[in-house]
Write an enzyme that holds these catalytic residues in place. Sequence first.
Site, mmCIF file in Angstrom:
data_model
loop_
_atom_site.group_PDB
_atom_site.id
_atom_site.type_symbol
_atom_site.label_atom_id
_atom_site.label_comp_id
_atom_site.label_asym_id
_atom_site.label_seq_id
_atom_site.Cartn_x
_atom_site.Cartn_y
_atom_site.Cartn_z
ATOM 1 N N HIS A 321 43.477 87.204 73.470
ATOM 2 C CA HIS A 321 43.230 88.006 74.755
ATOM 3 C C HIS A 321 43.183 86.888 76.028
ATOM 4 C CE1 HIS A 321 42.113 90.701 78.058
ATOM 5 N NE2 HIS A 321 42.589 91.762 77.214
ATOM 6 N N ASP A 379 43.663 96.548 70.474
ATOM 7 C CA ASP A 379 44.824 97.274 69.523
ATOM 8 C C ASP A 379 44.731 96.870 68.209
ATOM 9 O OD1 ASP A 379 45.916 98.210 72.133
ATOM 10 O OD2 ASP A 379 46.674 96.296 72.585
HETATM 11 N N1 CMC Z 1 48.487 84.631 66.989
HETATM 12 C C1 CMC Z 1 48.730 83.134 66.797
HETATM 13 N N2 CMC Z 1 48.343 82.225 68.109
HETATM 14 C C2 CMC Z 1 48.101 82.935 68.943
HETATM 15 C C3 CMC Z 1 47.785 84.404 69.332
HETATM 16 C C4 CMC Z 1 48.103 85.236 68.103
HETATM 17 N N3 CMC Z 1 47.932 86.423 68.390
HETATM 18 N N4 CMC Z 1 47.309 84.578 70.810
HETATM 19 C C5 CMC Z 1 47.254 83.148 71.243
HETATM 20 N N5 CMC Z 1 47.484 82.261 70.252
HETATM 21 C C6 CMC Z 1 47.544 80.833 70.531
HETATM 22 C C7 CMC Z 1 48.586 80.300 71.133
HETATM 23 O O1 CMC Z 1 49.796 79.793 70.406
HETATM 24 C C8 CMC Z 1 48.092 79.027 71.852
HETATM 25 O O2 CMC Z 1 48.123 78.330 71.007
HETATM 26 P P1 CMC Z 1 48.152 76.586 71.502
HETATM 27 O O3 CMC Z 1 47.066 76.437 72.584
HETATM 28 O O4 CMC Z 1 48.023 75.683 70.259
HETATM 29 O O5 CMC Z 1 49.480 76.592 72.315
HETATM 30 C C9 CMC Z 1 46.618 79.533 72.066
HETATM 31 O O6 CMC Z 1 46.281 80.391 71.103
HETATM 32 C C10 CMC Z 1 46.446 80.332 73.500
HETATM 33 O O7 CMC Z 1 47.248 81.446 73.786
HETATM 34 P P2 CMC Z 1 47.941 81.514 75.112
HETATM 35 O O8 CMC Z 1 49.301 82.474 74.721
HETATM 36 O O9 CMC Z 1 48.044 80.428 76.076
HETATM 37 O O10 CMC Z 1 47.221 82.811 75.698
HETATM 38 P P3 CMC Z 1 47.534 83.809 76.727
HETATM 39 O O11 CMC Z 1 46.238 84.156 77.523
HETATM 40 O O12 CMC Z 1 48.401 83.483 77.659
HETATM 41 O O13 CMC Z 1 47.906 85.147 75.849
HETATM 42 C C11 CMC Z 1 48.045 87.267 74.499
HETATM 43 C C12 CMC Z 1 47.141 86.330 75.487
HETATM 44 C C13 CMC Z 1 46.944 88.518 74.727
HETATM 45 C C14 CMC Z 1 49.012 87.503 75.186
HETATM 46 C C15 CMC Z 1 48.256 86.583 73.124
HETATM 47 O O14 CMC Z 1 46.849 86.320 72.549
HETATM 48 C C16 CMC Z 1 48.821 87.416 72.397
HETATM 49 O O15 CMC Z 1 50.179 87.211 72.430
HETATM 50 N N6 CMC Z 1 48.342 88.017 71.549
HETATM 51 C C17 CMC Z 1 49.128 89.041 70.626
HETATM 52 C C18 CMC Z 1 49.587 90.258 71.382
HETATM 53 C C19 CMC Z 1 48.260 91.172 71.761
HETATM 54 O O16 CMC Z 1 47.476 91.567 70.693
HETATM 55 N N7 CMC Z 1 48.279 91.836 73.069
HETATM 56 C C20 CMC Z 1 47.287 92.820 73.238
HETATM 57 C C21 CMC Z 1 46.273 92.232 74.231
HETATM 58 S S1 CMC Z 1 44.876 93.383 74.281
HETATM 59 C C22 CMC Z 1 45.408 94.655 74.946
HETATM 60 C C23 CMC Z 1 45.911 94.573 76.547
HETATM 61 O O17 CMC Z 1 45.021 94.238 77.251
HETATM 62 O O18 CMC Z 1 46.947 95.018 76.961
#
Ligand code: CMC
Length: 445
Positions: A321, A379
Amino acid sequence: MAIKVEPKPMPAVAGQDSVTLQDHSTGKKLDLPLLTPSVGPKVIDIRKLYSGLGYFTFDPGYTATGSCDSKITYIDGDQGVLLYRGYPIEELAEHSDFMETAYLLLYGELPTAQQKNDFTRSITYHTMVHEQLTTFYRGFRRDAHPMAVMCGVVGALSAFYHDSTDISDPHQRLVASYRLIAKMPTIAAMAFKYSLGQPFVYPRNELGYAENFLRMAFAVPAEDYKGSAVLAKAMDRIFILHADHEQNASTSTVRLAGSSGANPFACIAAGIASLWGPAHGGANEAVLKMLYEIGDKKRIPEFIKRAKDKDDPFRLMGFGHRVYKNYDPRAKVMQRTCREVLDELGVHDDPILALAMELERIALSDEYFIERKLYPNVDFYSGIILKAMGFPTSMFTVLFAIARTVGWVAQWNEMIEDPDQKIGRPRQLYTGAPRRPYVALDKRR
Ligand code: CMC
């Protein structure tokens, strides 16, 4: 349960603190005020940055930028705390109900018994949709994704309810807000019925909000409908958990659309479109698809490996998240609710739940996830509950949209009533071609 923050109902104010920025190329200095929130880290007020130093800031994805001040919802991502108007989400999920939570988000305080009664009655009064709207559905293919139908139908409400689109009139804003909250379950259930080829079911106003929605979704004219109090309570709790979440993508979309003066129905339709994406509300649908794809506990290591591989776009859905760097407090409540629902339905050994719990256990003990503070989010378990209740995966995000409408509407109203409100208009770091003269067609290479 220990909550480490004690919010005080006071507005964000410019304290005496400030930070000084120095431009080393010119020697110019600028004092920028530090704003003090009622809870959470201080915020640098950069509004005078461009006039003072001639610079903009660069923050794609708004990872460090506050877009507004708000009194509605607070998240402490490190502690895993979520407060609606100061009340912890766990306490609301345990003791409140969705109508009361909606009142709280809209008006800032828990209602008295009389206020709750009046509010619920007012919402109930608006549950039906214009009959002409039913013909609107027939324009969609039966296999349309219900989120596509929701975007279209909610946007179209502004063509049906002209008497509540003048945003400068507080009464019209109130009526639009109540209409949206009241009609969303009806519109969502109609989208579901349309996809099944079953007749629409009209709302019954003697039923509670969640109970009424379940009936509109699952009742058929051919037989009596017997609702379950446990499932209605679970649905109500799921709505509470999803009702608001501060300045997330869809809420920011609603605020941005609304900042131009667009009518509330158009703004909420924009919010629905934003919610649909798999990185946001669409994740609940993606989680279930992922669990089915994994299929067996034995294959979990393979998928964990893929999630960690930078060359593989696969991510563990329902994990991670932007704000929570701890267990999402909503996920804990959701896990408990999941057990209650499966017990009620007599599902004692659901293989998908067992798979999800094993996946969670393995991921939470894996260095990659620990290091990056990736925990299950809201989720992760919601899809299992909704599937057990009888909803297809395509309806999951629709249910999220029903609940989040309350938050969108509360945030939209807060924005309109803010005397400092301006049209949302971010700046950019331009990296394109500098000014150049037009080249005639015969001179181009
Ligand atoms: N699986 C594997 N790696 C992950 C995941 C994941 N679900 N989420 C983040 N990472 C890694 C990412 O690759 C990055 O690694 P590195 O630092 O080595 O490059 C690190 O963790 C930080 O990730 P980020 O993409 O910079 O984080 P963000 O804040 O931009 O993204 C997120 C947040 C929710 C989009 C992401 O965690 C994700 O895609 N999760 C899966 C989708 C999901 O479950 N979304 C629902 C969110 S909760 C409901 C809502 O509020 O809508």
